[in-house]
Scaffold this motif. Structure first.
Motif, PDB file in Angstrom:
ATOM      1  N   GLU A 211       0.957  -0.827  -0.205  1.00  0.00           N
ATOM      2  CA  GLU A 211      -0.416   0.585  -0.334  1.00  0.00           C
ATOM      3  C   GLU A 211       1.057   1.159   0.370  1.00  0.00           C
ATOM      4  OE1 GLU A 211      -3.108   2.026   2.931  1.00  0.00           O
ATOM      5  OE2 GLU A 211      -2.970   0.081   2.883  1.00  0.00           O
ATOM      6  N   VAL A 212       2.333   1.307   0.553  1.00  0.00           N
ATOM      7  CA  VAL A 212       3.057   2.130   0.827  1.00  0.00           C
ATOM      8  C   VAL A 212       3.622   2.504  -0.334  1.00  0.00           C
ATOM      9  CG1 VAL A 212       5.027   3.236   1.912  1.00  0.00           C
ATOM     10  CG2 VAL A 212       3.295   2.545   3.036  1.00  0.00           C
ATOM     11  N   LEU A 213       3.940   1.614  -1.416  1.00  0.00           N
ATOM     12  CA  LEU A 213       4.272   1.926  -2.427  1.00  0.00           C
ATOM     13  C   LEU A 213       3.437   2.221  -3.635  1.00  0.00           C
ATOM     14  CD1 LEU A 213       6.868   0.987  -4.606  1.00  0.00           C
ATOM     15  CD2 LEU A 213       5.754  -0.969  -4.516  1.00  0.00           C
ATOM     16  N   LEU A 214       2.022   1.712  -3.435  1.00  0.00           N
ATOM     17  CA  LEU A 214       0.903   2.844  -4.653  1.00  0.00           C
ATOM     18  C   LEU A 214       1.287   3.987  -4.061  1.00  0.00           C
ATOM     19  CD1 LEU A 214      -1.238  -0.737  -4.120  1.00  0.00           C
ATOM     20  CD2 LEU A 214      -0.073   0.012  -6.204  1.00  0.00           C
ATOM     21  N   ARG A 215       1.181   4.352  -2.960  1.00  0.00           N
ATOM     22  CA  ARG A 215       0.565   5.399  -2.597  1.00  0.00           C
ATOM     23  C   ARG A 215       1.697   6.241  -3.387  1.00  0.00           C
ATOM     24  NH1 ARG A 215      -4.180   6.228  -0.045  1.00  0.00           N
ATOM     25  NH2 ARG A 215      -4.952   4.358   1.502  1.00  0.00           N
ATOM     26  N   GLY A 216       2.928   5.847  -3.150  1.00  0.00           N
ATOM     27  CA  GLY A 216       3.806   6.549  -3.994  1.00  0.00           C
ATOM     28  C   GLY A 216       4.170   6.992  -5.413  1.00  0.00           C
ATOM     29  N   HIS A 217       3.275   5.770  -5.769  1.00  0.00           N
ATOM     30  CA  HIS A 217       2.988   5.500  -7.404  1.00  0.00           C
ATOM     31  C   HIS A 217       1.902   6.552  -8.050  1.00  0.00           C
ATOM     32  CE1 HIS A 217       7.243   3.454  -6.694  1.00  0.00           C
ATOM     33  NE2 HIS A 217       7.174   3.241  -8.141  1.00  0.00           N
ATOM     34  N   PHE A 218       0.523   6.406  -7.301  1.00  0.00           N
ATOM     35  CA  PHE A 218      -0.572   7.208  -7.985  1.00  0.00           C
ATOM     36  C   PHE A 218      -0.913   7.747  -6.754  1.00  0.00           C
ATOM     37  CE2 PHE A 218       0.093   2.588  -9.193  1.00  0.00           C
ATOM     38  CZ  PHE A 218      -0.477   2.604 -10.904  1.00  0.00           C
ATOM     39  N   ALA A 219      -1.594   8.868  -7.282  1.00  0.00           N
ATOM     40  CA  ALA A 219      -3.001  10.245  -6.604  1.00  0.00           C
ATOM     41  C   ALA A 219      -3.606   8.992  -5.825  1.00  0.00           C
ATOM     42  CB  ALA A 219      -3.271  10.782  -7.313  1.00  0.00           C
ATOM     43  N   PRO A 233     -11.818 -11.625   4.992  1.00  0.00           N
ATOM     44  CA  PRO A 233     -12.198 -11.212   3.868  1.00  0.00           C
ATOM     45  C   PRO A 233     -10.804 -10.962   2.514  1.00  0.00           C
ATOM     46  CG  PRO A 233     -12.941 -10.067   6.014  1.00  0.00           C
ATOM     47  CD  PRO A 233     -11.624 -10.857   6.593  1.00  0.00           C
ATOM     48  N   ASP A 234     -11.076 -10.965   2.143  1.00  0.00           N
ATOM     49  CA  ASP A 234     -10.047 -10.662   0.597  1.00  0.00           C
ATOM     50  C   ASP A 234     -10.427  -9.413   0.445  1.00  0.00           C
ATOM     51  OD1 ASP A 234      -9.942 -13.370  -0.047  1.00  0.00           O
ATOM     52  OD2 ASP A 234     -10.928 -13.376  -1.612  1.00  0.00           O
ATOM     53  N   VAL A 235      -8.557  -9.144   0.069  1.00  0.00           N
ATOM     54  CA  VAL A 235      -8.530  -7.560  -0.568  1.00  0.00           C
ATOM     55  C   VAL A 235      -7.760  -6.819  -1.708  1.00  0.00           C
ATOM     56  CG1 VAL A 235      -7.044  -5.378   0.296  1.00  0.00           C
ATOM     57  CG2 VAL A 235      -7.989  -7.349   2.074  1.00  0.00           C
ATOM     58  N   VAL A 236      -8.636  -5.702  -2.222  1.00  0.00           N
ATOM     59  CA  VAL A 236      -8.876  -5.520  -3.485  1.00  0.00           C
ATOM     60  C   VAL A 236      -8.095  -4.527  -3.647  1.00  0.00           C
ATOM     61  CG1 VAL A 236     -10.179  -4.909  -5.158  1.00  0.00           C
ATOM     62  CG2 VAL A 236     -10.509  -6.950  -4.915  1.00  0.00           C
ATOM     63  N   TYR A 237      -6.904  -4.102  -4.014  1.00  0.00           N
ATOM     64  CA  TYR A 237      -6.282  -2.228  -3.985  1.00  0.00           C
ATOM     65  C   TYR A 237      -6.536  -1.841  -5.780  1.00  0.00           C
ATOM     66  CZ  TYR A 237      -3.572  -3.808   0.391  1.00  0.00           C
ATOM     67  OH  TYR A 237      -2.895  -4.532   0.842  1.00  0.00           O
ATOM     68  N   LEU A 238      -7.352  -0.637  -5.092  1.00  0.00           N
ATOM     69  CA  LEU A 238      -7.819  -0.062  -6.253  1.00  0.00           C
ATOM     70  C   LEU A 238      -6.763   1.185  -6.514  1.00  0.00           C
ATOM     71  CD1 LEU A 238     -10.435  -0.509  -8.242  1.00  0.00           C
ATOM     72  CD2 LEU A 238     -11.848   1.025  -7.284  1.00  0.00           C
ATOM     73  N   VAL A 239      -6.167   1.801  -7.798  1.00  0.00           N
ATOM     74  CA  VAL A 239      -5.722   3.487  -7.919  1.00  0.00           C
ATOM     75  C   VAL A 239      -5.998   3.253  -9.043  1.00  0.00           C
ATOM     76  CG1 VAL A 239      -3.852   1.625  -6.248  1.00  0.00           C
ATOM     77  CG2 VAL A 239      -3.573   1.521  -8.734  1.00  0.00           C
ATOM     78  N   SER A 240      -5.756   4.447  -9.445  1.00  0.00           N
ATOM     79  CA  SER A 240      -5.315   5.800 -10.305  1.00  0.00           C
ATOM     80  C   SER A 240      -4.746   6.977 -10.387  1.00  0.00           C
ATOM     81  CB  SER A 240      -7.260   6.136 -10.245  1.00  0.00           C
ATOM     82  OG  SER A 240      -7.893   6.932  -9.681  1.00  0.00           O
ATOM     83  N   GLY A 241      -4.966   7.500 -11.425  1.00  0.00           N
ATOM     84  CA  GLY A 241      -3.466   9.269 -11.063  1.00  0.00           C
ATOM     85  C   GLY A 241      -2.529   8.731 -10.800  1.00  0.00           C
ATOM     86  N   PRO A 242      -1.489   7.988 -12.277  1.00  0.00           N
ATOM     87  CA  PRO A 242      -0.227   7.730 -12.039  1.00  0.00           C
ATOM     88  C   PRO A 242       0.135   8.659 -11.807  1.00  0.00           C
ATOM     89  CG  PRO A 242      -0.983   6.565 -14.027  1.00  0.00           C
ATOM     90  CD  PRO A 242      -2.411   7.320 -13.309  1.00  0.00           C
ATOM     91  N   LYS A 243       1.257   8.486 -10.724  1.00  0.00           N
ATOM     92  CA  LYS A 243       2.186   9.897 -11.124  1.00  0.00           C
ATOM     93  C   LYS A 243       3.268  10.213 -11.925  1.00  0.00           C
ATOM     94  CE  LYS A 243       1.243  10.699  -5.784  1.00  0.00           C
ATOM     95  NZ  LYS A 243       2.028   9.975  -4.578  1.00  0.00           N
ATOM     96  N   ALA A 244       3.915  11.091 -12.108  1.00  0.00           N
ATOM     97  CA  ALA A 244       5.221  10.651 -13.247  1.00  0.00           C
ATOM     98  C   ALA A 244       6.497  10.685 -12.448  1.00  0.00           C
ATOM     99  CB  ALA A 244       5.829  12.338 -12.972  1.00  0.00           C
ATOM    100  N   PRO A 245       7.067   9.210 -12.749  1.00  0.00           N
ATOM    101  CA  PRO A 245       8.308   8.976 -12.823  1.00  0.00           C
ATOM    102  C   PRO A 245       9.546   9.793 -11.683  1.00  0.00           C
ATOM    103  CG  PRO A 245       7.410   7.960 -14.800  1.00  0.00           C
ATOM    104  CD  PRO A 245       6.928   9.147 -14.339  1.00  0.00           C
TER     105      PRO A 245
END
Length: 245
Positions: A211-219, A233-245
């Motif tokens: 999750e920390v890694l995702l927050r560093g790459h997506f808004a 419970p199963d878990v789904v990570y839903l991300v969008s808005g890629p940040k510039a590398p």
């Protein structure tokens, strides 16, 4: 949910196992180990090297991953293109195909035998998804496929990308798949996302470091818990808005 096939499981025929299951097929998978298809009553199970991968009993979280990804698209988005990592028992692909806004579903599956099983009894579970003209099944290693696709001068773009290839970032079915959950893998996936697109990862449990890694790459990062009947419970990570590398 991870189980092991009993040591007394038959290796060649349709003999019943002690728990009432029937081995329908046992082959050598692409990674060199045993790949087994079993039937237990009305349901089917797939194992790799004795470790449970998936079955047809529920599929709630796989379907919810796709459903949530499509629901998160910008209003008015139509003719959506969906990429799914892993054919499995076909629930993810079926959920995408049932949505009227979807025009194309590309599925990348490593195991040719899993694809072949969908022409037989296993195909009944998800209504033979691979026969839908909107669905294209690619027999390939998802890591290699993503690397090749993202390296193209004009890479294909997808409105929703769903990865259902492993038990999660910290429990990959194939060792090489750990690249999907690293920075370089996220950058490749971001290159394949259409503007306003959504990326989803399925996991059997929460993984804080991921999750920390995702927050560093997506808004935008959402962690969804999906209640299932058989375990935590199963878990789904839903991300969008890629940040510039």
């Amino acid at each position: 949910m991870n189980q092991r096939i009993p040591d007394t499981a038959p290796s060649t025929d349709f003999s019943a196992l002690e728990d009432g299951a029937v081995t329908l097929a046992r082959v050598t998978g692409e990674t060199g180990g045993d790949l087994v298809l079993r039937r237990v009553g009305a349901h089917y199970e797939i194992y790799s090297n004795g470790v449970f991968l998936m079955d047809t009993r529920d599929g709630t979280s796989e379907r919810e991953m796709v459903r949530a990804g499509l629901a998160a698209l910008p209003d008015g988005r139509s003719r959506a293109r969906v990429l799914i990592g892993g054919l499995g028992v076909g629930f993810s692909a079926r959920e995408a195909l049932e949505n009227p806004k979807v025009s194309l579903v590309d599925v990348v599956e490593l195991e040719p035998q899993v694809i072949a099983w969908h022409d037989g009894e296993l195909g009944e579970a998800a209504e033979y998804v691979h026969r839908d003209p909107r669905c294209r099944v690619h027999n390939a290693d998802i890591v290699a496929w993503l690397a090749a696709a993202s390296a193209k001068e004009k890479p294909p773009r997808y409105d929703v990308i769903c990865l259902d290839t492993d038990n999660g970032p910290d429990w990959t079915v194939v060792e090489n798949n750990n690249r999907l959950y690293e920075a370089a893998g996220l950058e490749q996936l971001a290159r394949l996302m259409a503007p306003g697109g959504v990326l989803a990862f399925w996991s059997a449990n929460e993984v804080e470091s991921f999750e920390v890694l995702l927050r560093g790459h997506f808004a935008e990062v959402e962690v969804m818990e999906v209640t299932v009947s058989h375990s935590v419970p199963d878990v789904v990570y839903l991300v969008s808005g890629p940040k510039a590398p």
